[in-house]
Design a protein around this motif. Structure first.
Motif, mmCIF file in Angstrom:
data_model
loop_
_atom_site.group_PDB
_atom_site.id
_atom_site.type_symbol
_atom_site.label_atom_id
_atom_site.label_comp_id
_atom_site.label_asym_id
_atom_site.label_seq_id
_atom_site.Cartn_x
_atom_site.Cartn_y
_atom_site.Cartn_z
ATOM 1 N N ARG A 188 1.705 26.077 21.699
ATOM 2 C CA ARG A 188 1.968 27.190 22.627
ATOM 3 C C ARG A 188 1.979 26.696 24.072
ATOM 4 O O ARG A 188 2.887 27.027 24.846
ATOM 5 N N THR A 189 0.986 25.897 24.418
ATOM 6 C CA THR A 189 0.932 25.350 25.783
ATOM 7 C C THR A 189 2.159 24.486 26.071
ATOM 8 O O THR A 189 2.798 24.623 27.116
ATOM 9 N N PHE A 190 2.486 23.613 25.125
ATOM 10 C CA PHE A 190 3.661 22.746 25.282
ATOM 11 C C PHE A 190 4.912 23.580 25.574
ATOM 12 O O PHE A 190 5.713 23.242 26.460
ATOM 13 N N CYS A 191 5.084 24.664 24.864
ATOM 14 C CA CYS A 191 6.285 25.496 25.028
ATOM 15 C C CYS A 191 6.212 26.344 26.289
ATOM 16 O O CYS A 191 7.223 26.520 26.987
ATOM 17 N N GLU A 192 5.041 26.863 26.583
ATOM 18 C CA GLU A 192 4.930 27.782 27.728
ATOM 19 C C GLU A 192 5.151 27.086 29.058
ATOM 20 O O GLU A 192 5.795 27.647 29.947
ATOM 21 N N VAL A 193 4.634 25.881 29.211
ATOM 22 C CA VAL A 193 4.831 25.192 30.498
ATOM 23 C C VAL A 193 6.309 24.851 30.707
ATOM 24 O O VAL A 193 6.744 24.615 31.829
ATOM 25 N N ARG A 194 7.085 24.816 29.616
ATOM 26 C CA ARG A 194 8.535 24.561 29.732
ATOM 27 C C ARG A 194 9.342 25.861 29.675
ATOM 28 O O ARG A 194 10.567 25.831 29.722
ATOM 29 N N ASP A 195 8.650 26.973 29.499
ATOM 30 C CA ASP A 195 9.308 28.279 29.422
ATOM 31 C C ASP A 195 10.375 28.299 28.311
ATOM 32 O O ASP A 195 11.509 28.753 28.519
ATOM 33 N N TRP A 196 10.010 27.777 27.168
ATOM 34 C CA TRP A 196 10.962 27.651 26.059
ATOM 35 C C TRP A 196 10.932 28.829 25.074
ATOM 36 O O TRP A 196 11.739 28.870 24.146
ATOM 37 N N GLY A 197 10.001 29.748 25.286
ATOM 38 C CA GLY A 197 9.910 30.890 24.377
ATOM 39 C C GLY A 197 11.216 31.665 24.274
ATOM 40 O O GLY A 197 11.557 32.204 23.228
ATOM 41 N N GLN A 198 11.970 31.680 25.385
ATOM 42 C CA GLN A 198 13.245 32.398 25.407
ATOM 43 C C GLN A 198 14.251 31.874 24.368
ATOM 44 O O GLN A 198 15.177 32.580 23.984
ATOM 45 N N PHE A 199 14.099 30.608 23.946
ATOM 46 C CA PHE A 199 15.029 30.031 22.954
ATOM 47 C C PHE A 199 14.519 30.189 21.516
ATOM 48 O O PHE A 199 15.245 29.927 20.570
ATOM 49 N N HIS A 200 13.266 30.590 21.386
ATOM 50 C CA HIS A 200 12.621 30.546 20.075
ATOM 51 C C HIS A 200 12.743 31.835 19.288
ATOM 52 O O HIS A 200 11.748 32.435 18.879
ATOM 53 N N THR A 201 13.972 32.257 19.049
ATOM 54 C CA THR A 201 14.216 33.395 18.158
ATOM 55 C C THR A 201 13.897 32.967 16.724
ATOM 56 O O THR A 201 13.893 31.779 16.411
ATOM 57 N N PRO A 202 13.654 33.940 15.850
ATOM 58 C CA PRO A 202 13.423 33.580 14.442
ATOM 59 C C PRO A 202 14.571 32.723 13.886
ATOM 60 O O PRO A 202 14.329 31.727 13.193
ATOM 61 N N LYS A 203 15.802 33.090 14.203
ATOM 62 C CA LYS A 203 16.938 32.341 13.665
ATOM 63 C C LYS A 203 16.925 30.896 14.153
ATOM 64 O O LYS A 203 17.093 29.964 13.361
ATOM 65 N N PHE A 257 5.919 21.400 13.534
ATOM 66 C CA PHE A 257 6.047 22.067 14.827
ATOM 67 C C PHE A 257 6.781 23.413 14.670
ATOM 68 O O PHE A 257 6.287 24.456 15.115
ATOM 69 N N PHE A 258 7.945 23.385 14.054
ATOM 70 C CA PHE A 258 8.730 24.624 13.934
ATOM 71 C C PHE A 258 8.067 25.624 12.985
ATOM 72 O O PHE A 258 8.169 26.834 13.182
ATOM 73 N N LEU A 259 7.385 25.123 11.969
ATOM 74 C CA LEU A 259 6.690 25.998 11.023
ATOM 75 C C LEU A 259 5.556 26.747 11.727
ATOM 76 O O LEU A 259 5.439 27.979 11.626
ATOM 77 N N LEU A 260 4.736 26.008 12.460
ATOM 78 C CA LEU A 260 3.613 26.631 13.171
ATOM 79 C C LEU A 260 4.139 27.574 14.261
ATOM 80 O O LEU A 260 3.607 28.668 14.461
ATOM 81 N N ARG A 261 5.182 27.144 14.943
ATOM 82 C CA ARG A 261 5.727 27.961 16.040
ATOM 83 C C ARG A 261 6.299 29.274 15.508
ATOM 84 O O ARG A 261 6.087 30.327 16.092
ATOM 85 N N PHE A 262 7.031 29.202 14.393
ATOM 86 C CA PHE A 262 7.589 30.422 13.792
ATOM 87 C C PHE A 262 6.458 31.375 13.441
ATOM 88 O O PHE A 262 6.500 32.570 13.769
ATOM 89 N N ALA A 263 5.452 30.850 12.764
ATOM 90 C CA ALA A 263 4.345 31.691 12.314
ATOM 91 C C ALA A 263 3.593 32.282 13.503
ATOM 92 O O ALA A 263 3.258 33.471 13.522
ATOM 93 N N LEU A 279 4.585 32.834 16.687
ATOM 94 C CA LEU A 279 5.335 33.833 17.463
ATOM 95 C C LEU A 279 5.540 35.137 16.700
ATOM 96 O O LEU A 279 5.785 36.176 17.301
ATOM 97 N N ASN A 280 5.472 35.072 15.365
ATOM 98 C CA ASN A 280 5.723 36.277 14.577
ATOM 99 C C ASN A 280 4.488 36.779 13.831
ATOM 100 O O ASN A 280 4.602 37.550 12.869
#
Lengths: 115, 115, 115, 115
Positions: free
Chosen positions: D11-26, D73-79, D81-82
Motif C-alpha cells: 500500500r505504501t509503495f503504491c500510495e507514494v506513487r499515486d498508482w491507485g488510480q490505475f489499479h482497477t479490478p480488471k 504483489f498483484f494478488l495481495l493488491r487486488f485483495a 483494495l477490494n
C-alpha cells in the motif's frame, strides 16, 4: 474462404449486436488470453499420452475446436478493427525468426534465441 | 494466400528445425497464452485514449503485429498438427453464438449468455 | 496464520491425494495462469462502474474470492515444492521496483520503467 | 511477517506513487495473468528434467522468484483494495475442494471433479 471473408462474417456478427463499443484493444487482448487459457486448462496436469487421448475423444475434441475458434475470432477481430494485416505480420515474424533461429544452430533445440 | 499456404510455410519452418518433438498440445496451448499475454501486457493500466495512441506509434504497432503473428503461428500450428479445420471450427462457433446471443436480446449488451 | 501454516495445510491436502506427481513447475505455472484468467474473464468487456457493481454482487464476489484462492493455492504450492521464500522474493522485488520507479519520476505515471 | 504487514508495505509503495488510480479490478487481474505467463514462459517446451535444471540455475531461479513476487504483489493488491480476506478465501476453497475431491476417489487422479 480466406481472412477477408472471415473478417466480414465476424464484422457482421458484431455489428448487428452493436458490440464494437466493447471491443477496445485491451478487451480483445483479454479475449485472446482468456480463451487461450480455456484451451490450456484442458491439458493441465495431463501427460503426453493423456493429451493424445483427449484429442481422440469426440466431446473434448469439440471443446478444443470451440476454444480455438474463440481465439481465432478475437485474433481476426483485433486485426480487423486496428487495420493490421495478419498474413503480412506472420510473414515478417517468420522472416525474423529464420534469422534468430538459424536452422543448423537450432536444429532439435528448444532454447530461446536470447537465452 | 489462405490457411493452407500459411500452414505449409509454418510446417516447413518447424520441420527444418525438427521442432515437432516440442509441439505437444499442451506446449502449443502454452504458446497461445504466453504470446496473448505479451500482447495484453502492452495495454496494462492504459485507458482507451492511451490504447489508441499506442496503436499509432510505429514501434509499438510493430510490437503488436509481432505478438499477433506469434498467436497466429501457434494457432495454425496447433490446428495443423491435430487435424483441426479452423474455418469450420469458427463457422460452427459463430452459429452457436448466434443462438446463444439472439441479436435483439443482446444488442449493445456485454452480458455473457450464461450470466 | 502465516505462509508456513497455509503451506502445511495445502501440503496435507495434496499429500493425502498423492497429487505431488502432477505438480511439476510447468503445470503449477499453468495453474496460476488458468486461474488468473478465470478471474480476468469476469471483468472482460466491463467498464469501471460495472467492475464495481460485480464486486458488490454477493454471488460474483464469491466467484472472485474462489479464483483468488485458486491463484494463492498454486502460488504457495509452487513456492513450497521448489523451496522459494515468497516473502523474501517480494521484499527483493519491491526493493528493485523502488529503484526502477523513483517516486518523484513515476508519480501518477503508468509508464513501464523500460518504455 | 503475515499478509497484513505485506499489504501495508505494498500500500505504501503504491500510495507514494499515486498508482491507485490505475489499479482497477480488471487491470489488477491483467497483472496476475501477465506475470503468471512470464513465469510459464520460462518452462515452455521444457521437459521435466529441463524444468528441474532451470530451477537449479541461479540466474533463472532469480527470474522465477521475480515472477512469483509479481504474482503475489498483484494478488495481495487486488485483495486489499477490494476488502477480500485471502486466508478466509483459501480456507473456504480448500473446504469446497475436499468435498469435490474425496480423497479415496481422487487418490493419484488428475481428473477434474466435473469431468
Amino acid at each position: 474462404m480466406d481472412f477477408t471473408d472471415l473478417n466480414q462474417e465476424i464484422r457482421t456478427f458484431c455489428e448487428v449486436r452493436d458490440w464494437g463499443q466493447f471491443h477496445t484493444p485491451k478487451d480483445l487482448a483479454i479475449g485472446l488470453t482468456t480463451e487461450s487459457n480455456e484451451l490450456l486448462e484442458i491439458f493441465r496436469f495431463k501427460d503426453e499420452h493423456e493429451q493424445s487421448t483427449i484429442l481422440e475423444d469426440s466431446d473434448k475434441r469439440g471443446d478444443i475446436e470451440d476454444e480455438l475458434a474463440d481465439v481465432l475470432f478475437f485474433l481476426l477481430r483485433f486485426a480487423d478493427l486496428n487495420d493490421i494485416d495478419l498474413e503480412e505480420a506472420l510473414a515478417t515474424k517468420l522472416e525474423k525468426n529464420r534469422e534468430r533461429y538459424p536452422k543448423e544452430e537450432y536444429k532439435s533445440s528448444n532454447r530461446k534465441y536470447n537465452e
